[in-house]
Design a protein around this motif. Sequence first.
Motif, PDB file in Angstrom:
ATOM      1  N   LEU A 235       0.201   8.594   5.011  1.00  0.00           N
ATOM      2  CA  LEU A 235       0.468   8.662   6.455  1.00  0.00           C
ATOM      3  C   LEU A 235      -0.802   8.952   7.244  1.00  0.00           C
ATOM      4  CD1 LEU A 235       3.921  10.490   6.639  1.00  0.00           C
ATOM      5  CD2 LEU A 235       3.399   8.148   7.348  1.00  0.00           C
ATOM      6  N   ALA A 236      -1.664   9.780   6.697  1.00  0.00           N
ATOM      7  CA  ALA A 236      -2.922  10.082   7.389  1.00  0.00           C
ATOM      8  C   ALA A 236      -3.743   8.806   7.561  1.00  0.00           C
ATOM      9  CB  ALA A 236      -3.717  11.131   6.612  1.00  0.00           C
ATOM     10  N   TYR A 237      -3.780   7.960   6.553  1.00  0.00           N
ATOM     11  CA  TYR A 237      -4.525   6.710   6.656  1.00  0.00           C
ATOM     12  C   TYR A 237      -3.912   5.804   7.719  1.00  0.00           C
ATOM     13  CZ  TYR A 237      -7.028   2.478   5.408  1.00  0.00           C
ATOM     14  OH  TYR A 237      -7.823   1.362   5.467  1.00  0.00           O
ATOM     15  N   LEU A 238      -2.597   5.674   7.695  1.00  0.00           N
ATOM     16  CA  LEU A 238      -1.921   4.814   8.670  1.00  0.00           C
ATOM     17  C   LEU A 238      -2.119   5.326  10.093  1.00  0.00           C
ATOM     18  CD1 LEU A 238       1.386   4.176   6.695  1.00  0.00           C
ATOM     19  CD2 LEU A 238      -0.433   2.522   7.113  1.00  0.00           C
ATOM     20  N   ARG A 239      -2.128   6.641  10.255  1.00  0.00           N
ATOM     21  CA  ARG A 239      -2.332   7.209  11.597  1.00  0.00           C
ATOM     22  C   ARG A 239      -3.786   7.046  12.051  1.00  0.00           C
ATOM     23  NH1 ARG A 239       1.433  11.644   9.688  1.00  0.00           N
ATOM     24  NH2 ARG A 239       3.414  11.188  10.729  1.00  0.00           N
ATOM     25  N   THR A 240      -4.716   7.136  11.115  1.00  0.00           N
ATOM     26  CA  THR A 240      -6.127   6.954  11.465  1.00  0.00           C
ATOM     27  C   THR A 240      -6.362   5.601  12.113  1.00  0.00           C
ATOM     28  OG1 THR A 240      -6.898   8.431   9.716  1.00  0.00           O
ATOM     29  CG2 THR A 240      -8.464   6.777  10.508  1.00  0.00           C
TER      30      THR A 240
ATOM     31  N   MET B 132       0.830  -1.202   0.000  1.00  0.00           N
ATOM     32  CA  MET B 132       0.000   0.000   0.000  1.00  0.00           C
ATOM     33  C   MET B 132       0.868   1.257   0.000  1.00  0.00           C
ATOM     34  SD  MET B 132      -2.696   1.433   2.829  1.00  0.00           S
ATOM     35  CE  MET B 132      -1.360   2.269   3.696  1.00  0.00           C
ATOM     36  N   ILE B 133       1.875   1.296   0.856  1.00  0.00           N
ATOM     37  CA  ILE B 133       2.754   2.463   0.943  1.00  0.00           C
ATOM     38  C   ILE B 133       3.443   2.714  -0.402  1.00  0.00           C
ATOM     39  CG2 ILE B 133       4.926   3.278   1.936  1.00  0.00           C
ATOM     40  CD1 ILE B 133       4.005   1.905   4.579  1.00  0.00           C
ATOM     41  N   PHE B 134       4.023   1.668  -0.960  1.00  0.00           N
ATOM     42  CA  PHE B 134       4.724   1.801  -2.235  1.00  0.00           C
ATOM     43  C   PHE B 134       3.781   2.331  -3.310  1.00  0.00           C
ATOM     44  CE2 PHE B 134       6.074  -0.049  -6.315  1.00  0.00           C
ATOM     45  CZ  PHE B 134       7.362   0.446  -6.392  1.00  0.00           C
ATOM     46  N   GLU B 135       2.575   1.765  -3.369  1.00  0.00           N
ATOM     47  CA  GLU B 135       1.643   2.158  -4.417  1.00  0.00           C
ATOM     48  C   GLU B 135       1.035   3.526  -4.172  1.00  0.00           C
ATOM     49  OE1 GLU B 135      -1.024  -1.226  -4.916  1.00  0.00           O
ATOM     50  OE2 GLU B 135       0.275  -1.888  -6.560  1.00  0.00           O
ATOM     51  N   GLU B 136       0.917   3.936  -2.922  1.00  0.00           N
ATOM     52  CA  GLU B 136       0.422   5.295  -2.634  1.00  0.00           C
ATOM     53  C   GLU B 136       1.386   6.335  -3.203  1.00  0.00           C
ATOM     54  OE1 GLU B 136      -2.257   6.565  -1.183  1.00  0.00           O
ATOM     55  OE2 GLU B 136      -3.204   4.970  -0.001  1.00  0.00           O
ATOM     56  N   ILE B 137       2.671   6.140  -2.983  1.00  0.00           N
ATOM     57  CA  ILE B 137       3.666   7.087  -3.495  1.00  0.00           C
ATOM     58  C   ILE B 137       3.645   7.099  -5.019  1.00  0.00           C
ATOM     59  CG2 ILE B 137       6.138   7.603  -3.656  1.00  0.00           C
ATOM     60  CD1 ILE B 137       6.429   6.369  -0.835  1.00  0.00           C
TER      61      ILE B 137
ATOM     62  N   HIS C  26      -6.361  -0.912  -6.815  1.00  0.00           N
ATOM     63  CA  HIS C  26      -5.451  -1.633  -5.925  1.00  0.00           C
ATOM     64  C   HIS C  26      -5.363  -0.947  -4.563  1.00  0.00           C
ATOM     65  CE1 HIS C  26      -3.121  -3.362  -9.634  1.00  0.00           C
ATOM     66  NE2 HIS C  26      -4.421  -3.629  -9.659  1.00  0.00           N
ATOM     67  N   LEU C  27      -5.384   0.377  -4.582  1.00  0.00           N
ATOM     68  CA  LEU C  27      -5.262   1.116  -3.334  1.00  0.00           C
ATOM     69  C   LEU C  27      -6.515   0.987  -2.475  1.00  0.00           C
ATOM     70  CD1 LEU C  27      -3.344   4.271  -4.576  1.00  0.00           C
ATOM     71  CD2 LEU C  27      -2.531   2.561  -2.941  1.00  0.00           C
ATOM     72  N   VAL C  28      -7.669   0.985  -3.097  1.00  0.00           N
ATOM     73  CA  VAL C  28      -8.898   0.753  -2.330  1.00  0.00           C
ATOM     74  C   VAL C  28      -8.815  -0.594  -1.619  1.00  0.00           C
ATOM     75  CG1 VAL C  28     -11.384   0.307  -2.520  1.00  0.00           C
ATOM     76  CG2 VAL C  28     -10.359   2.221  -3.769  1.00  0.00           C
TER      77      VAL C  28
ATOM     78  N   VAL D  18      -7.514  -4.116   3.240  1.00  0.00           N
ATOM     79  CA  VAL D  18      -6.851  -5.324   3.733  1.00  0.00           C
ATOM     80  C   VAL D  18      -5.805  -4.972   4.790  1.00  0.00           C
ATOM     81  CG1 VAL D  18      -5.352  -7.244   3.082  1.00  0.00           C
ATOM     82  CG2 VAL D  18      -7.305  -6.647   1.655  1.00  0.00           C
ATOM     83  N   THR D  19      -5.067  -3.891   4.587  1.00  0.00           N
ATOM     84  CA  THR D  19      -4.077  -3.474   5.580  1.00  0.00           C
ATOM     85  C   THR D  19      -4.744  -3.194   6.924  1.00  0.00           C
ATOM     86  OG1 THR D  19      -2.578  -2.558   3.919  1.00  0.00           O
ATOM     87  CG2 THR D  19      -2.366  -1.701   6.151  1.00  0.00           C
ATOM     88  N   ALA D  20      -5.829  -2.435   6.898  1.00  0.00           N
ATOM     89  CA  ALA D  20      -6.534  -2.128   8.148  1.00  0.00           C
ATOM     90  C   ALA D  20      -7.121  -3.391   8.770  1.00  0.00           C
ATOM     91  CB  ALA D  20      -7.634  -1.102   7.886  1.00  0.00           C
ATOM     92  N   ALA D  21      -7.693  -4.278   7.936  1.00  0.00           N
ATOM     93  CA  ALA D  21      -8.302  -5.505   8.449  1.00  0.00           C
ATOM     94  C   ALA D  21      -7.264  -6.388   9.123  1.00  0.00           C
ATOM     95  CB  ALA D  21      -8.987  -6.261   7.313  1.00  0.00           C
ATOM     96  N   LEU D  22      -6.113  -6.552   8.486  1.00  0.00           N
ATOM     97  CA  LEU D  22      -5.059  -7.387   9.063  1.00  0.00           C
ATOM     98  C   LEU D  22      -4.525  -6.783  10.357  1.00  0.00           C
ATOM     99  CD1 LEU D  22      -3.102  -8.401   5.841  1.00  0.00           C
ATOM    100  CD2 LEU D  22      -4.597  -9.841   7.215  1.00  0.00           C
ATOM    101  N   TRP D  23      -4.369  -5.463  10.375  1.00  0.00           N
ATOM    102  CA  TRP D  23      -3.860  -4.805  11.585  1.00  0.00           C
ATOM    103  C   TRP D  23      -4.814  -5.014  12.754  1.00  0.00           C
ATOM    104  CZ3 TRP D  23       0.349  -2.650  13.631  1.00  0.00           C
ATOM    105  CH2 TRP D  23       0.213  -1.811  14.743  1.00  0.00           C
ATOM    106  N   HIS D  24      -6.073  -4.747  12.546  1.00  0.00           N
ATOM    107  CA  HIS D  24      -7.033  -4.842  13.645  1.00  0.00           C
ATOM    108  C   HIS D  24      -7.284  -6.295  14.066  1.00  0.00           C
ATOM    109  CE1 HIS D  24      -7.738  -0.589  13.694  1.00  0.00           C
ATOM    110  NE2 HIS D  24      -8.096  -0.576  12.417  1.00  0.00           N
ATOM    111  N   ALA D  25      -7.032  -7.240  13.152  1.00  0.00           N
ATOM    112  CA  ALA D  25      -7.191  -8.649  13.513  1.00  0.00           C
ATOM    113  C   ALA D  25      -5.978  -9.187  14.254  1.00  0.00           C
ATOM    114  CB  ALA D  25      -7.433  -9.485  12.257  1.00  0.00           C
ATOM    115  N   ALA D  26      -4.784  -8.815  13.834  1.00  0.00           N
ATOM    116  CA  ALA D  26      -3.571  -9.438  14.356  1.00  0.00           C
ATOM    117  C   ALA D  26      -2.866  -8.646  15.458  1.00  0.00           C
ATOM    118  CB  ALA D  26      -2.595  -9.681  13.204  1.00  0.00           C
ATOM    119  N   ALA D  27      -2.803  -7.315  15.308  1.00  0.00           N
ATOM    120  CA  ALA D  27      -2.002  -6.505  16.238  1.00  0.00           C
ATOM    121  C   ALA D  27      -2.408  -6.652  17.707  1.00  0.00           C
ATOM    122  CB  ALA D  27      -2.031  -5.038  15.816  1.00  0.00           C
TER     123      ALA D  27
END
Length: 301
Positions: free
Chosen positions: A286-291, A168-173, A205-207, A212-221
Amino acid sequence: MLDPGGLLMAALREALSHAAETSQRLSLVSERTYQNPYTAVEWPETVDPERDWFGVPEHSSLFGTPYWAELSEPQRCRLLFHEAANFYSLNIHGEKSLMNGLAARLYRKDLLEVTGYLHHFLDEENKHSIYFGGFCTRYARIYPSRNLHFGGDLPRDVADFLFFAKTMIFEEIVDELNRIQARDERLHPLARFINDNHHREETRHLVFGREVTAALWHAAAPGWDDDTVAGVRDELATFLTTSWREYYNPDVYADSGFADPWQVADDAWQAPEQAARRAALTARCLAYLRTHDIVTKEVQL
């Protein structure tokens, strides 16, 4: 840490349920807009690196530095030509890692909810590489990558999260730069086509990647200990910095005629104007990751 075969798998299935709806919707769009990369573009026999713009001048890695002021317009065009080849090369290397990671996750039991779209994702990344590679092999060269990597020998839940988050980060840039270059009428039509085509598919891809990034974080972290959480956050911060550092490529400056390309790279990286540009282009990511509380500290860009 949660057992990937037990509690984590159940949490992932629940967390990915919404991403599955998105996956189905995006799959339909991918099917409707399917494109043959071998017939979609006519490649010119030659291009003129000192006449045509292949990148937006204001987004050159040397814009705003003393080096830029010393260049004539043909020299600036040539610099942007080599920077375009470097940009496309970074995409080739990034997409090779991405395709490997996507292929490894196809039909995995805990990711079946999104496997349908992973096929489209993989197909579209392969087509992107055909365009990027087509430009580099016809007119320039493929620059080697010194830093990009998406994988690692880690527990599966950590590796999965880092893979999708780094993607996600790579593709956002990349997408920020694609969008800007696709719209700039000063650019050679081929450069506009490559950037526009990539932007249109990367939007999907970014959508998917954000969900998926948020889902994995909230499931695993929640099952990770403090050291693992801190390590993941540090890894993402390092990846952001090293990803940007690749845009300041000494090989590009050598091909553009600079006598001390490593010094040019260091000076350009440290230039305040360039730091501000990197921050602006990374702000949405970064705003998305911080959210989602994935990144909590300032990242050095």
